[in-house]
Design an enzyme around this catalytic site. Structure first.
Site, mmCIF file in Angstrom:
data_model
loop_
_atom_site.group_PDB
_atom_site.id
_atom_site.type_symbol
_atom_site.label_atom_id
_atom_site.label_comp_id
_atom_site.label_asym_id
_atom_site.label_seq_id
_atom_site.Cartn_x
_atom_site.Cartn_y
_atom_site.Cartn_z
ATOM 1 C CG ASP A 70 54.136 34.218 32.505
ATOM 2 O OD1 ASP A 70 54.016 33.397 31.574
ATOM 3 O OD2 ASP A 70 53.649 35.345 32.486
ATOM 4 C CB CYS A 125 42.370 20.057 22.960
ATOM 5 S SG CYS A 125 43.747 19.239 22.108
ATOM 6 C CB CYS A 151 44.860 31.719 20.323
ATOM 7 S SG CYS A 151 44.493 31.288 22.036
ATOM 8 C CB CYS A 160 41.808 23.780 23.802
ATOM 9 S SG CYS A 160 43.027 24.834 24.630
ATOM 10 C CB CYS A 219 41.815 18.185 28.103
ATOM 11 S SG CYS A 219 43.054 16.917 28.474
#
Length: 284
Positions: A102, A163, A182, A213, A217
């Site tokens: 991360d 998406c 977002c 999103c 997909c």
């Protein structure tokens, strides 16, 4: 694939990491201003890129993003990477191995692409053939000079724009995410929120994350389930005021603190109150 690369990946698999590839350190773009860059080995030559599949089910009625339903991947994936480094150090003494998950100084999606593990989708996520985009990415940066694993063009994203159409705020463009739009980012944003930002969280219905999103997909319609036992057995899809304290002990959202999660819970409760009143008025 060279014998040394094969042996390095075999050591990683001993730690339970089943998907891994190699790219040159020089081919993995560095991100500016990331503090963890101080841990990069001097004279780094290669990056062992590792994937951690996390899909443990859909869980209808959840109010958490799927990656936050399971135990904190920082701890789970981080522990597996550390074990892999121990195996590598024992097999290749004298070489340096630095794990990252991360908070990486590398552009992780690009590194994974160049290691042949998948391709960047239009929503900026890594797409894989087996697990869709339900994977966390980790890296081991090493002083070993390893032959890169093949990076074939798989056309996993293709010409689909599902998406982009699914994003309710138009946050996706050019394979990148505009954070200020977002909804997932808004659920993680500290400080005062505007009325519009509060509305976006309320309409999203999630205390943490979004997933719009991701779920749109086509590659994510039938993903293989995670082989990682800690993710399979530790899933908890709903956070409430009652279980929040316990979940803060081992979930990815813990780093943002209790107050932020309580704020988001309050925003969702405000959204539900008018609905409850309307339902009550309809009762005979």
């Amino acid at each position: 694939m060279s014998k040394q690369t094969s042996e390095a990946i075999a050591q990683i698999k001993r730690a339970g990491i089943l998907s891994a590839g190699v790219c040159r350190f020089s081919d993995a773009p560095l991100l500016p201003g990331v503090r963890s860059a101080a841990r990069l080995p001097k004279a780094a030559k290669s990056v062992l890129v590792c994937l951690f599949p996390y899909y443990a089910g859909d869980f209808p009625g959840r109010n958490l993003s799927l990656y936050a339903v399971i135990p904190d991947y920082h701890a789970v994936a981080g522990g597996m990477l550390e074990e892999a480094c121990r195996c590598l150090s024992a097999r290749f003494p004298g070489e340096a191995f630095a794990p990252f998950v991360d908070a990486s100084p590398l552009d992780e999606v690009t590194a994974a692409e160049r290691a042949g593990l998948g391709e960047r989708g239009r929503n900026g996520q890594l797409l894989t053939a087996e697990y869709g985009s339900f994977v966390f990415i980790g890296e081991i940066v090493t002083t070993m000079e390893l032959e890169p694993t093949p990076a074939e063009r798989l056309n996993l994203c293709g010409g689909c724009s599902a998406c982009l159409a699914a994003c309710p705020t138009g946050a996706l463009a050019g394979g990148m995410v505009r954070k200020e739009r977002c909804r997932s980012h808004l659920t993680q944003k500290k400080g005062a929120l505007s009325e519009q930002e509060r509305r976006e969280i309320a309409e999203g219905g999630f205390v943490w994350g979004c997933d719009r999103c991701t779920l749109a997909c086509p590659r994510n319609q039938n993903p293989a389930p995670t082989p990682i036992e800690a993710f399979r057995k530790g899933a908890e899809p709903v956070v409430t005021g009652e279980n929040l304290g316990r979940l803060l002990q081992n979930r990815a959202f813990a780093y943002r603190g209790r107050a932020l999660l309580e704020r988001n819970l309050a925003i969702l409760a405000e959204r539900e109150e008018p609905r409850r009143k309307n339902s009550a008025r309809l009762l005979p």
